[in-house]
Design a protein around this motif. Structure first.
Motif, PDB file in Angstrom:
ATOM      1  N   UNK A 504       0.767  -1.259   0.044  1.00  0.00           N
ATOM      2  CA  UNK A 504      -0.091  -0.038   0.030  1.00  0.00           C
ATOM      3  C   UNK A 504       0.903   1.309   0.115  1.00  0.00           C
ATOM      4  N   UNK A 505       2.273   1.075   0.369  1.00  0.00           N
ATOM      5  CA  UNK A 505       3.034   2.346   0.564  1.00  0.00           C
ATOM      6  C   UNK A 505       3.830   2.545  -0.957  1.00  0.00           C
ATOM      7  N   UNK A 506       3.998   3.795  -1.289  1.00  0.00           N
ATOM      8  CA  UNK A 506       4.552   4.054  -2.475  1.00  0.00           C
ATOM      9  C   UNK A 506       6.127   3.438  -2.838  1.00  0.00           C
ATOM     10  N   UNK A 507       6.873   3.239  -1.708  1.00  0.00           N
ATOM     11  CA  UNK A 507       8.149   2.874  -1.966  1.00  0.00           C
ATOM     12  C   UNK A 507       8.049   1.406  -2.333  1.00  0.00           C
ATOM     13  N   UNK A 508       7.064   0.699  -1.899  1.00  0.00           N
ATOM     14  CA  UNK A 508       7.258  -0.847  -2.086  1.00  0.00           C
ATOM     15  C   UNK A 508       7.512  -1.247  -3.706  1.00  0.00           C
ATOM     16  N   UNK A 510       9.616   0.337  -5.737  1.00  0.00           N
ATOM     17  CA  UNK A 510      11.081   0.362  -5.745  1.00  0.00           C
ATOM     18  C   UNK A 510      11.656  -0.750  -5.153  1.00  0.00           C
ATOM     19  N   UNK A 511      11.052  -1.098  -4.191  1.00  0.00           N
ATOM     20  CA  UNK A 511      11.847  -2.346  -3.298  1.00  0.00           C
ATOM     21  C   UNK A 511      11.831  -3.645  -4.155  1.00  0.00           C
ATOM     22  N   UNK A 512      10.533  -3.865  -4.656  1.00  0.00           N
ATOM     23  CA  UNK A 512      10.263  -4.999  -5.370  1.00  0.00           C
ATOM     24  C   UNK A 512      11.148  -5.168  -6.703  1.00  0.00           C
TER      25      UNK A 512
END
Length: 620
Positions: A504-508, A510-512
């Motif tokens: 649900x978070x915007x940064x996720x 980029x992590x994936x």
């Protein structure tokens, strides 16, 4: 109709055998096939035309719909081959005012129905819109929901008039609703002396044998009254009540006799009787099963670090867990297994901890049921279910399609629920191995142990997928977390919940993307060899290598301690280093040694990432 182009076109550009078969199946020639793009993928299409038919010509197919219906219990009648819930006596099938022509067994469809057996008459249906009201005049409520609501309201009226509480079991209400056409609720009474029987005995007798609803006071205490639902009107209702009272009195007298006789039994003698009861011809007697449960429970007690006193309770409770199966009460009411075991165990002098575990080891019995509350009951419940699943798989009794006669899926789901809800620190492969080893110790021949364990692991993985989906976890997150056979079930579910929230978070994203890039390029690496830091050319390589070494120790530590949030943060904090690495480093270097060394770093870092989750499976 469509087919993927990649399998429809041969290397020389001609239609493949698959495409030609596709064309034949659609009744067109290969020359009539054409391609079109759908969501970025090329497909081969065939355009077909089927001339429409009049509705009345199509509706006789209702026959196939009716005869294909399945019921838990079917019956045959006369010399017909059809199996159905009940013999079909008449058929009303109308399209407007026209009869839809078909027949089932010797019954032909028509426009005449029948009213209530005693109160109504035969009736001709001239228009489908009039059906409900015409049948109502013949004392038949054809709308199932209307019937159910009628019963519910009548129960509420009886309760209000007498100052009672009538607990409505929805399963019983559904059954009663399907037994009546014109419901009329009425009350009856029984002697107060029967209230000395265990409450579950009274409730089960009323529900299972008579389809009666119990009556309680405002404090939840059972009262010497019952409610039944008559299929008819209120004529001579007093006689109907007296007849039902007479039947229930006989039932309760039988239950009282069973209860009194069962209290004379010797528990250890009852356990010995289990040796003479066949559990399964390939798995021995019920006594053999109890012995396996006892041994599995002992191993589980050790793995779960139960105290010495609790381990002793587990051994006693496991060894007598099925003794009530030879009681007269359970023989009459199988639904009371465990409940009567607890009752009789307490009466015959067993410790409360042991008695409670006898009841709890059957939990959960169905979806949404309670889990065992005590550690002793939990361990025996797990042991019982593990033994059932493993022994059935070992002799080839594996669920297929809708066939699951031993309810193995339900029991596996119960095991998963217990592990998650009770936060058990035990791995799935440990559970399966100790159950398989116990089965072997007790003489069960297992031809291929590795294959059996693989089948069991796949079976439990599917149950975990179901349980995770039931908790609202997205399918791609489920696929991503089911990666590690060495993980505890609790760890897997914790990862799923965390990733489902993290997405649900915007940064996720980029992590994936960063972690997936590592795992994707790692596939090009050869067999694992030692990374050589002396071949690093830039700081970005050294920084990522140091990060890999940190992750290889900290991720294992977090997993062992169940710190899923910390483990994810450690991966998340690695993302900037991954981005810097790919911005400055060309993994596929022209120098063979450098390239292979870089691929090894990717491969070993990917192993740490994938031990947590297959991030490349997550879809945006």
């Amino acid at each position: 109709m469509d087919q993927a182009k990649k399998i429809a076109v041969a290397e020389d550009g001609s239609w493949s055998k698959a495409a030609q078969g596709f064309a034949r199946g659609q009744g067109v020639s290969p020359d009539e096939l054409f391609t079109s793009e759908v969501k970025g993928t090329e497909y081969v299409f065939a355009k077909t035309f089927q001339e429409g038919k009049k509705t009345l010509e199509l509706l006789p197919a209702l026959k196939d719909l009716i005869t294909s219906m399945h019921f838990p219990k079917n019956m045959r009648w006369h010399d017909y081959s059809l199996r159905f819930a009940r013999p079909i006596q008449w058929l009303v099938a109308l399209y407007g005012k026209e009869v839809i022509p078909f027949s089932i067994t010797s019954i032909h469809s028509g426009d005449s129905s029948r009213g209530h057996r005693f109160l109504g008459e035969d009736v001709k249906i001239t228009n489908p819109n009039e059906y409900k009201e015409l049948m109502r005049k013949q004392f038949v409520l054809v709308d199932a929901e209307e019937r159910k609501q009628t019963i519910r309201l009548q129960l509420e009226e009886l309760a209000e008039q007498a100052g009672w509480v009538i607990p409505v079991n929805e399963e019983l209400l559904e059954e009663v609703n399907n037994l009546v056409e014109w419901p009329t609720a009425l009350s009856g009474k029984f002697e107060e002396e029967f209230l000395s029987l265990p409450k579950d005995v009274l409730l089960t007798t009323m529900k299972e044998h008579q389809r009666y609803f119990p009556v309680e006071n405002m404090e939840g205490k059972l009262l010497p009254h019952f409610i039944t639902v008559r299929n008819g009107d209120s004529s001579h209702i007093e006689n109907v009540a007296r007849g039902n009272e007479k039947v229930l009195r006989a039932r309760f007298s039988d239950s009282a006799f069973f209860y009194k006789e069962d209290q004379k039994m010797d528990i250890d003698a009852a356990v010995r009787q289990l040796d003479a009861i066949v559990y399964h011809e390939e798995l021995g007697s019920l006594g053999d099963k109890v012995k396996r449960i006892k041994d599995v429970a002992a191993k589980l007690s050790t793995h779960l670090d139960l105290s010495q006193s609790n381990q002793e309770f587990v051994q006693r409770a496991a060894s007598i867990s099925k003794f009530d199966l030879v009681s007269q009460m359970v023989g009459e009411f199988p639904e009371l297994q465990g409940l009567m075991g607890e009752e009789y165990a307490l009466y015959l002098g067993e410790k409360a901890e042991v008695a409670t575990a006898i009841r709890e080891h059957y939990y959960p019995r169905f979806a949404g049921d309670s889990l065992p509350e005590t550690k002793i009951g939990l361990v025996i419940s797990m042991a019982d279910k593990l033994d059932t699943i493993v022994s059935c798989f070992a002799i080839g009794l594996i669920p297929t399609g809708s066939q699951d006669p031993y309810a193995l899926r339900r029991q596996a789901l119960g095991l998963v629920q217990m592990a998650v809800e009770k936060q058990l620190d035990i791995q799935l492969d440990t559970l399966l191995n100790l159950a398989v080893e116990t089965a072997e110790d007790h003489g069960l021949k297992i031809e291929n142990k590795e294959e059996l364990l693989q089948q069991l692991n796949e079976f439990f993985t599917l149950r975990m997928k179901y349980a995770l989906s039931d908790k609202g976890i997205e399918y791609d997150v489920v696929d991503a977390v089911l990666t590690d056979e060495q993980a505890t079930i609790t760890w897997t579910f914790s990862k799923a919940a965390l990733l489902s929230e993290a997405r649900k978070h915007e940064n996720f994203k980029k992590v994936v993307e960063a972690l997936s890039r590592v795992t994707n390029i790692a596939k090009k690496a050869e067999a694992t060899v030692e990374i050589n830091p002396s071949l690093f050319e830039k700081d970005e390589e050294r920084l990522l290598y140091d990060r890999y070494k940190t992750l290889s120790s900290t991720l294992k530590q977090y997993k062992d301690q169940g710190q899923v949030t910390e483990a994810y943060k450690a991966l998340e904090e690695s993302v900037p280093l991954v981005h810097q690495y790919f911005e400055h480093i060309m993994v596929m270097s022209d120098q063979k040694e450098v390239k292979e060394n870089r691929l090894q770093l990717m491969k070993q870092l990917a192993a740490e990432i994938e031990a947590f989750a297959l991030f490349q499976k997550i879809v945006f």
